[in-house]
Scaffold this motif. Structure first.
Motif, PDB file in Angstrom:
ATOM      1  N   HIS A 110       0.836  -1.215   0.000  1.00 48.04           N
ATOM      2  CA  HIS A 110       0.000   0.000   0.000  1.00 48.04           C
ATOM      3  C   HIS A 110       0.861   1.251   0.000  1.00 48.04           C
ATOM      4  CE1 HIS A 110       0.194   1.107   4.370  1.00 48.04           C
ATOM      5  NE2 HIS A 110       0.358  -0.192   4.563  1.00 48.04           N
ATOM      6  N   ASP A 270       6.083   2.750   6.148  1.00 48.66           N
ATOM      7  CA  ASP A 270       4.854   1.940   6.093  1.00 48.66           C
ATOM      8  C   ASP A 270       3.908   2.600   5.096  1.00 48.66           C
ATOM      9  OD1 ASP A 270       2.566   0.488   6.476  1.00 48.66           O
ATOM     10  OD2 ASP A 270       2.187   1.169   8.512  1.00 48.66           O
ATOM     11  N   GLU A 301      -5.229   1.380   2.723  1.00 53.16           N
ATOM     12  CA  GLU A 301      -4.975   0.305   3.684  1.00 53.16           C
ATOM     13  C   GLU A 301      -5.072   0.834   5.105  1.00 53.16           C
ATOM     14  OE1 GLU A 301      -3.168  -2.513   6.360  1.00 53.16           O
ATOM     15  OE2 GLU A 301      -2.502  -0.473   6.062  1.00 53.16           O
ATOM     16  N   GLU A 302      -4.573   2.053   5.308  1.00 51.68           N
ATOM     17  CA  GLU A 302      -4.512   2.593   6.675  1.00 51.68           C
ATOM     18  C   GLU A 302      -5.890   2.925   7.252  1.00 51.68           C
ATOM     19  OE1 GLU A 302      -2.071   2.238   8.369  1.00 51.68           O
ATOM     20  OE2 GLU A 302      -0.261   2.354   7.164  1.00 51.68           O
ATOM     21  N   HIS A 443       4.101   4.169  12.200  1.00 56.18           N
ATOM     22  CA  HIS A 443       3.017   5.161  12.198  1.00 56.18           C
ATOM     23  C   HIS A 443       3.392   6.484  12.853  1.00 56.18           C
ATOM     24  CE1 HIS A 443      -0.771   2.659  11.056  1.00 56.18           C
ATOM     25  NE2 HIS A 443       0.301   2.267  10.387  1.00 56.18           N
TER      26      HIS A 443
END
Ligand code: MN
Ligand code: MN
Length: 467
Positions: A110, A270, A301-302, A443
């Motif tokens: 992603h 990420d 995705e997140e 994150h």
């Protein structure tokens, strides 16, 4: 030399022996890791949003001879095609010698990352300062987003339907923006708040200006002055912000971390670390692979993969069905025979906070690319759980290609956990397993990976595509 004891010999033969990857590879390989990561850092600096990553991937694919996949088009071995989904996701296919008869090899990563999105009516003035209201995107610790330089990326669709691109805060002489926080001297009440509320959601306001428009009559003159500048630069009115996607992301650049330069600190590892490694592996295939190689770089995705640019939608399935049709096969047969590396990061053990992980089963930086059999939380809820057979196949693939790899789970049992896109692809009857890079500070605005692990992810995707 002293003779090895029986016990020593037996333990070498029978017991697992995990080692730091740097101790397992030649010095030459370490140099390759470092060289590869120079380009990765450039990618990180150029691609902070899903739209920018799609543009980058499309341009890189075109350079390698990929062409847009047209409806009704026939395909043959060696063909390279791609499809962009609404500017926020991209699919690439390199048709193999066996076509799609035996399924495809799919890498799925992603390209969206946690950030602060502007609201529909973002612009306001308070006490003669101008701000943007935001709604955070993805899972963040909100307090980490105060007092760091932010850049603004995205698009604004004007009343007449035309689109303007926005990117402010990346060039050295650009201004940046900032969420303010209290000075410690006056934060006694604030520091009593629970950590999730130290900066509350509605306090994530981005400071964007402080000079009023010189006029005695108008109210909100700072806001007016900002709107005047935005109108000059982009030709927009305040209402145009209703049809915009503006994303505030950290303005700092990717840099080496450590005296030994072994790691990279950056926003958005990420999951751009897996997107970049999968993409470069796909594009580096110099010969036609046996099995068709497919890479999908997805959005959303997140936030749970919903929406038409996320992998819970049908766009990946449609793409595979179209490939099948273009080669006279049934889409469902191609899916059922396909294999997927769900390419996403995993949490690395943080020696400062070791209690959240279980040391025998967590990932470590510099131990190589992470293979995660299952994700989910509290009784593996929400996992796709790859079969022992498929784990065995991936294990052989890694070992046969001398890839430094490890297994890893996301945190200790019943603590937290999380998911990836693996389940949505496995739900299409595809053999799927999570493979990715271990990350520290996941994150956070500034995440950390090791260069060895990045390169080993690339080598893993390359080996997977080559079969
Ligand atoms: Mn991820
Ligand atoms: Mn994530």
């Amino acid at each position: 030399m002293a003779k090895k004891s029986e016990g020593k010999k037996l333990s070498e033969e029978l017991l697992s022996n995990r080692k730091n990857g740097i101790l397992c590879v030649e010095e030459e390989t370490v140099s390759e890791c470092d060289g590869y990561c120079e380009d990765y850092k450039k990618f990180l600096n150029l691609c902070k949003t899903e739209r920018e990553a799609v543009k980058y991937a499309e341009a890189a694919a075109k350079k390698k001879g990929y062409k847009p996949f047209k409806a009704g088009q026939k395909l043959k071995a060696g063909d390279k095609v791609y499809r962009v989904n609404r500017g926020k996701a991209i699919l690439l296919a390199h048709i193999g010698k066996k076509g799609v008869k035996e399924g495809v090899r799919l890498a799925a990563a992603h390209i969206d990352s946690p950030r602060l999105d502007l609201k529909q009516h973002p612009l306001f003035e308070s006490e003669e300062a101008a701000y943007f209201k935001t709604h955070y995107y993805g899972g963040i610790k909100k307090y980490q987003w105060g007092t760091i330089p932010l850049a603004l990326h995205g698009v604004i669709v004007k009343a007449d339907g035309s689109t303007v691109d926005v990117c402010v805060g990346e060039k050295d002489d650009d201004p940046v923006f900032c969420v303010t926080d209290l000075l410690p001297h006056l934060a006694q009440e604030q520091m009593k708040r629970a950590a999730g509320e130290i900066i509350k959601g509605e306090e994530l306001n981005i400071l964007i200006g402080s000079r009023p428009f010189k006029d005695d009559e108008a109210s909100d003159r700072v806001k007016l002055n900002i709107m005047r500048l935005l109108n000059e630069k982009y030709g927009i009115r305040e209402d145009d912000l209703i049809s915009a996607e503006l994303e505030a992301v950290p303005a700092f650049k990717a840099r080496d971390i450590g005296f030994d330069r072994s790691m990279i600190g950056s926003y958005g590892h990420d999951d751009r670390v897996c997107a970049y490694t999968a993409l470069t592996a796909q594009l580096s295939l110099s010969e036609t692979p046996d099995i068709t190689a497919v890479t999908v770089l997805t959005d959303k995705e997140e936030t749970g993969s919903d929406g038409n640019t996320g992998l819970r939608s049908a766009y990946l399935k449609y793409f595979i069905e179209d490939l099948a049709e273009a080669m006279g096969e049934k889409g469902r047969d191609v899916l059922s025979r396909s294999k997927c590396l769900s390419a996403d990061v995993n949490a690395a053990l943080d020696p400062t906070f070791p209690d959240v992980t279980e040391k025998r089963n967590c990932a470590y930086i510099n131990y190589g690319v992470v293979v995660t059999k299952f994700t989910g939380a509290r009784g593996k809820s929400g996992t796709s759980d790859a079969s022992a057979e498929f784990v065995g196949e991936i294990r052989r693939l890694m070992d046969n290609n001398k890839i430094v790899w490890q297994t890893g789970e996301l945190g200790r049992v019943d603590l937290g956990g999380g998911g990836t896109v693996a389940a949505y692809i496995a739900n299409l009857d595809v053999d799927t397993i999570d493979v990715g890079v271990p990350v520290l500070c996941m994150h956070a605005p500034y995440e950390i990976v090791s260069k060895l692990d990045v390169y080993m992810a690339y080598k893993a995707f390359e080996a997977f595509f080559k079969g």
